[in-house]
Design an enzyme around this catalytic site. Sequence first.
Site, PDB file in Angstrom:
ATOM      1  N   ARG A   1     -30.774   3.108 -18.463  1.00  0.00           N
ATOM      2  CA  ARG A   1     -29.492   3.134 -17.780  1.00  0.00           C
ATOM      3  C   ARG A   1     -28.369   3.032 -18.809  1.00  0.00           C
ATOM      4  O   ARG A   1     -28.442   2.232 -19.752  1.00  0.00           O
ATOM      5  CB  ARG A   1     -29.369   1.980 -16.780  1.00  0.00           C
ATOM      6  CG  ARG A   1     -30.185   2.157 -15.511  1.00  0.00           C
ATOM      7  CD  ARG A   1     -29.639   3.280 -14.643  1.00  0.00           C
ATOM      8  NE  ARG A   1     -30.319   3.400 -13.357  1.00  0.00           N
ATOM      9  CZ  ARG A   1     -31.419   4.120 -13.156  1.00  0.00           C
ATOM     10  NH1 ARG A   1     -31.962   4.769 -14.179  1.00  0.00           N
ATOM     11  NH2 ARG A   1     -31.960   4.182 -11.956  1.00  0.00           N
TER      12      ARG A   1
ATOM     13  N   GLU B   1     -22.104  10.682 -14.457  1.00  0.00           N
ATOM     14  CA  GLU B   1     -23.054  11.781 -14.350  1.00  0.00           C
ATOM     15  C   GLU B   1     -22.685  12.651 -13.153  1.00  0.00           C
ATOM     16  O   GLU B   1     -22.405  12.119 -12.073  1.00  0.00           O
ATOM     17  CB  GLU B   1     -24.481  11.248 -14.195  1.00  0.00           C
ATOM     18  CG  GLU B   1     -24.964  10.458 -15.388  1.00  0.00           C
ATOM     19  CD  GLU B   1     -26.437  10.059 -15.294  1.00  0.00           C
ATOM     20  OE1 GLU B   1     -27.113  10.474 -14.336  1.00  0.00           O
ATOM     21  OE2 GLU B   1     -26.909   9.333 -16.188  1.00  0.00           O
TER      22      GLU B   1
ATOM     23  N   HIS C   1     -30.162  13.618 -17.950  1.00  0.00           N
ATOM     24  CA  HIS C   1     -30.881  12.652 -17.113  1.00  0.00           C
ATOM     25  C   HIS C   1     -32.144  13.286 -16.526  1.00  0.00           C
ATOM     26  O   HIS C   1     -32.294  13.437 -15.308  1.00  0.00           O
ATOM     27  CB  HIS C   1     -30.002  12.099 -15.998  1.00  0.00           C
ATOM     28  CG  HIS C   1     -30.501  10.786 -15.464  1.00  0.00           C
ATOM     29  ND1 HIS C   1     -29.704   9.870 -14.830  1.00  0.00           N
ATOM     30  CD2 HIS C   1     -31.748  10.219 -15.485  1.00  0.00           C
ATOM     31  CE1 HIS C   1     -30.408   8.801 -14.481  1.00  0.00           C
ATOM     32  NE2 HIS C   1     -31.655   9.007 -14.864  1.00  0.00           N
TER      33      HIS C   1
END
Length: 321
Positions: free
Chosen positions: A242, A271, A290
């Site tokens: 994270r 994001e 990601h």
Amino acid sequence: MTRPRIAVLGDYERALPRLADWTAISARAEVGFHHEPLRGAALDAVLRDADVLVLVRDRTPLDAARLQLAQRLKLVIYTGTRNNTLDTEALQARGIPVANTGWGPSKESTCEMTWALILAAVRQLEGQMATMRAGGWRPQDSLPLPGVLQGKRLGLIGLGEIGKRVARVGQAFGMEVVTWSPRMTPERAAETGVTAVSLETLLSTSRIVSLHLVPTPTTTRLIDAERLALMRPDAILVNTSRAALVDMEALPHALDQKRPGMAALDVYDAEPVPPDAPLRQRRDVVITPHMGFVSEPVFATFAKGVVGALETWLRDAADLY
């Protein structure tokens, strides 16, 4: 008769409609797949219209105020077993059930992504590929050559299910593996064949530092400017966990100071990362969108779990529509 409206949010990969049979659901409900990020007024409009929300991971933050817009809402389904951006207490207070799917091999996928980033950074793969695609063979300048991991120290911040998998791969490469976490003990580390050290020792001595913690009040911004400055000039900071674990505002300045020498990132504060973000242009950062848990078998598990939950709900809610 009114048909229920189902909104699927955050399916960036366009995978959910492909990986399960939605025929029975489409016959009884209006299904809208939203493959681009929804924010602001666009998100509000979808919320006001939805009887059911399907959330792919935690890509669409929904707090109590935003959920209050969804007055027709009767069910929320999210993929995976945890969603840190959904206010489940607000849903519970309104009596709205929340369901979730299984994970599939997401931990294995994230471990493999971690090593893809490490190897891309150490072996300078981005630059090598760019040279080949441009018709070249070797750089025209005398530059540092790719490194070798054997015999180097791998520092794991967190030794959970993913951290343990990453450790075993590092050991297979012949690396010395050390670890730290807020509750780490020498005995727990030894069970995986690694050594527990202080965070300061890990940061100052490891060639590779890889993060595998869940953000908490004590670990948020754990890797701040002061701790970044402890890292070796040849160190690579890897984050597939994270972004909240790292002070992302301090990271570019730390890279400018060559402590660490590189970063390999799969997670970010915002994001998707804005197209004009300076981070996208840095040569000392390996950057991926990601992708840690993103794999065919994981999304197949997501899709089938979502369809199963929707079919059950539609069957139970037959008298409402």
